[in-house]
Design a protein around this motif. Sequence first.
Motif, PDB file in Angstrom:
ATOM      1  N   GLU A 147       0.781  -1.231   0.068  1.00 30.96           N
ATOM      2  CA  GLU A 147      -0.039  -0.163  -0.020  1.00 30.96           C
ATOM      3  C   GLU A 147       0.748   1.252  -0.018  1.00 30.96           C
ATOM      4  O   GLU A 147       0.421   2.235  -0.752  1.00 30.96           O
ATOM      5  CB  GLU A 147      -0.781  -0.129   1.159  1.00 30.96           C
ATOM      6  CG  GLU A 147      -1.977   0.770   1.333  1.00 30.96           C
ATOM      7  CD  GLU A 147      -2.621   0.582   2.758  1.00 30.96           C
ATOM      8  OE1 GLU A 147      -2.551  -0.269   3.492  1.00 30.96           O
ATOM      9  OE2 GLU A 147      -3.476   1.718   2.944  1.00 30.96           O
ATOM     10  N   LEU A 311     -13.513   8.132  -2.600  1.00 35.00           N
ATOM     11  CA  LEU A 311     -12.297   7.980  -1.516  1.00 35.00           C
ATOM     12  C   LEU A 311     -12.055   8.886  -0.416  1.00 35.00           C
ATOM     13  O   LEU A 311     -12.034   8.162   0.467  1.00 35.00           O
ATOM     14  CB  LEU A 311     -11.107   8.334  -2.335  1.00 35.00           C
ATOM     15  CG  LEU A 311     -10.192   6.978  -3.128  1.00 35.00           C
ATOM     16  CD1 LEU A 311      -9.254   6.711  -2.043  1.00 35.00           C
ATOM     17  CD2 LEU A 311     -11.224   5.982  -3.549  1.00 35.00           C
ATOM     18  N   ASN A 315     -12.036   7.091   3.451  1.00 36.05           N
ATOM     19  CA  ASN A 315     -10.774   7.555   4.503  1.00 36.05           C
ATOM     20  C   ASN A 315     -11.441   8.355   5.494  1.00 36.05           C
ATOM     21  O   ASN A 315     -10.761   8.441   6.430  1.00 36.05           O
ATOM     22  CB  ASN A 315      -9.973   8.353   3.659  1.00 36.05           C
ATOM     23  CG  ASN A 315      -9.190   7.454   2.543  1.00 36.05           C
ATOM     24  OD1 ASN A 315      -8.822   6.398   3.146  1.00 36.05           O
ATOM     25  ND2 ASN A 315      -8.878   7.898   1.538  1.00 36.05           N
ATOM     26  N   HIS A 321      -8.449   2.791   5.613  1.00 35.42           N
ATOM     27  CA  HIS A 321      -7.842   3.888   4.496  1.00 35.42           C
ATOM     28  C   HIS A 321      -7.670   3.116   3.478  1.00 35.42           C
ATOM     29  O   HIS A 321      -7.471   1.854   3.287  1.00 35.42           O
ATOM     30  CB  HIS A 321      -6.612   4.476   5.131  1.00 35.42           C
ATOM     31  CG  HIS A 321      -5.707   3.739   6.032  1.00 35.42           C
ATOM     32  ND1 HIS A 321      -4.468   2.929   5.179  1.00 35.42           N
ATOM     33  CD2 HIS A 321      -5.784   2.976   7.125  1.00 35.42           C
ATOM     34  CE1 HIS A 321      -3.935   2.146   6.137  1.00 35.42           C
ATOM     35  NE2 HIS A 321      -4.506   2.134   7.046  1.00 35.42           N
ATOM     36  N   CYS A 322      -7.587   3.933   2.553  1.00 33.29           N
ATOM     37  CA  CYS A 322      -7.714   3.588   0.937  1.00 33.29           C
ATOM     38  C   CYS A 322      -6.653   4.127  -0.036  1.00 33.29           C
ATOM     39  O   CYS A 322      -6.943   5.556   0.106  1.00 33.29           O
ATOM     40  CB  CYS A 322      -8.952   3.387   0.411  1.00 33.29           C
ATOM     41  SG  CYS A 322      -9.094   2.791  -1.340  1.00 33.29           S
ATOM     42  N   THR A 323      -5.804   3.819  -0.631  1.00 27.43           N
ATOM     43  CA  THR A 323      -4.832   4.628  -1.214  1.00 27.43           C
ATOM     44  C   THR A 323      -5.550   4.664  -2.588  1.00 27.43           C
ATOM     45  O   THR A 323      -6.396   3.944  -3.333  1.00 27.43           O
ATOM     46  CB  THR A 323      -3.471   3.619  -1.464  1.00 27.43           C
ATOM     47  OG1 THR A 323      -2.676   3.553  -0.206  1.00 27.43           O
ATOM     48  CG2 THR A 323      -2.535   4.291  -2.726  1.00 27.43           C
ATOM     49  N   GLN A 324      -5.300   5.941  -3.028  1.00 28.32           N
ATOM     50  CA  GLN A 324      -6.019   6.393  -4.514  1.00 28.32           C
ATOM     51  C   GLN A 324      -5.691   5.482  -5.593  1.00 28.32           C
ATOM     52  O   GLN A 324      -4.344   5.367  -5.923  1.00 28.32           O
ATOM     53  CB  GLN A 324      -5.386   7.783  -4.764  1.00 28.32           C
ATOM     54  CG  GLN A 324      -5.823   8.366  -6.032  1.00 28.32           C
ATOM     55  CD  GLN A 324      -6.705   9.510  -5.815  1.00 28.32           C
ATOM     56  OE1 GLN A 324      -7.560   9.489  -5.125  1.00 28.32           O
ATOM     57  NE2 GLN A 324      -6.569  10.564  -6.715  1.00 28.32           N
ATOM     58  N   ILE A 333      -9.487  -1.293   0.283  1.00 25.59           N
ATOM     59  CA  ILE A 333      -9.586  -0.570   1.496  1.00 25.59           C
ATOM     60  C   ILE A 333      -9.000  -1.500   2.571  1.00 25.59           C
ATOM     61  O   ILE A 333      -9.257  -2.494   2.861  1.00 25.59           O
ATOM     62  CB  ILE A 333     -10.915  -0.584   1.828  1.00 25.59           C
ATOM     63  CG1 ILE A 333     -11.745   0.014   0.777  1.00 25.59           C
ATOM     64  CG2 ILE A 333     -11.009   0.398   3.235  1.00 25.59           C
ATOM     65  CD1 ILE A 333     -13.414   0.218   0.810  1.00 25.59           C
TER      66      ILE A 333
END
Length: 429
Positions: A147, A311, A315, A321-324, A333
């Motif tokens: 991630e 997104l 978040n 949390h989630c990276t774009q 996620i």
Amino acid sequence: MGGLFSQRLARLGSQNEFKIVDDIAKAEAMGQQVVRLNLGEPDNDSADNINDCAIDNIKSGNTHYCDPQGVMAFRESIAGFVSKTRNVDVSPDQVLVTSGGKPPIAFSFLTYVNPGDEVIYPSPGFPAYEVWTNYVGAVPRPLHLEENKSYRFDATTLAPMVNRKTKLLVLNSPSNPTGGVLTKEDLADIAKIMEEQAHPDYRILSDEVYEDFVFDGNDHHSIISQPGMKERTILMNCHSKTFAMTGWRIGYAVLPTQAEAQALKSWSVNIYSCTPPFIQMAAREALDNPLNREITKNMRARFQKRRDVILPLINAVGGMHCTQPGGAFYAFINVADICKRLGAVEFSARNSELPPPSTLFQLFALYKHGVATLDRAAFGVVGSEGQHYIRISLASDIEALKTGVSRLAKASVDVNGFQAFLRQPELYS
Ligand code: PLP
């Protein structure tokens, strides 16, 4: 002596990304109104010109067996498209048309990999890579996408994994499920390492089925365009995502040589003879008609817009949390804090025969909060212990996405509900 089923069947494993369909039906039978964020397909139908082309071909009698390698007119379109977009010279003799995007994956493993060979594949990644690695008796070498690197990888990660037994490297950019996108520089590094360190006859299976869904104005890059890589790469693709043709079952592979195209063809000939000719003609219409490119561009814009709306909402949920994602149409996620908070991590640690924490959370969210997602284990299990993620699909309308995320938020703090769920083992074991 023994048993009804062959031993080889067991090597396909029990993981199945379509199992969620049964779980959703069960949750609905129990009274849940399920929001489906699990779907790996565009939420629009195939275009009218494609549909009409297939119907016209059927009506005019193009309904017989055809060339098992693929109808020449369609292979010419594919060769032209790949030559132009990848800046390489591909001939129709190097193309094999297949019934969907999965056959080129299976056929590559069956054609190139012997028991004991090593296969490097992305994890999390499309499940077929690990399934076929196991099936052919190869040594699985999952390349764990991280991630904090936006799910890209480069020389530092790859180099220590590659040796003279590395027969196949699987790449998937943009990636399902992470949305990670490899850059041209990453691909140059990868090519260099493979040339220097891998098996003398290594191949790279480049799964580019999300090539049209790269966001933020960035371009798609393919390893086949790197110097010397056309001789090493099996480029595979399908119309499932680009042209919203998942149910049509149409895909293709571009092989380094004509002989290899013939070798892969022997699997398709012996399994399904040929891909229906009227479907190939409709797929050619999709590839050749600029109208369909416009439709795909609009799909990309739609997915990117949804990403941008959803997104921040993901978040904002405590513990998620989630990276774009830079491409594809998924959000992957991180739910580690939620799994801890609900007690899923502790429960799984005490019951190692039961599903891992993110699977428990995924099933809890489905059965008790009415939102369907996919769990980390759906994307490869080897070495995935301690990784707690779920995937949602951005190919769902924005209201469904907002409802789904708010249900996940409720699930994420429902400690009592989760404990009650654990007392219903029929839902997760
Ligand atoms: N490769 C990837 C990365 C995918 O996500 C999919 C489908 O989800 C496929 C291959 C297989 O495509 P198809 O549905 O055409 O068999």
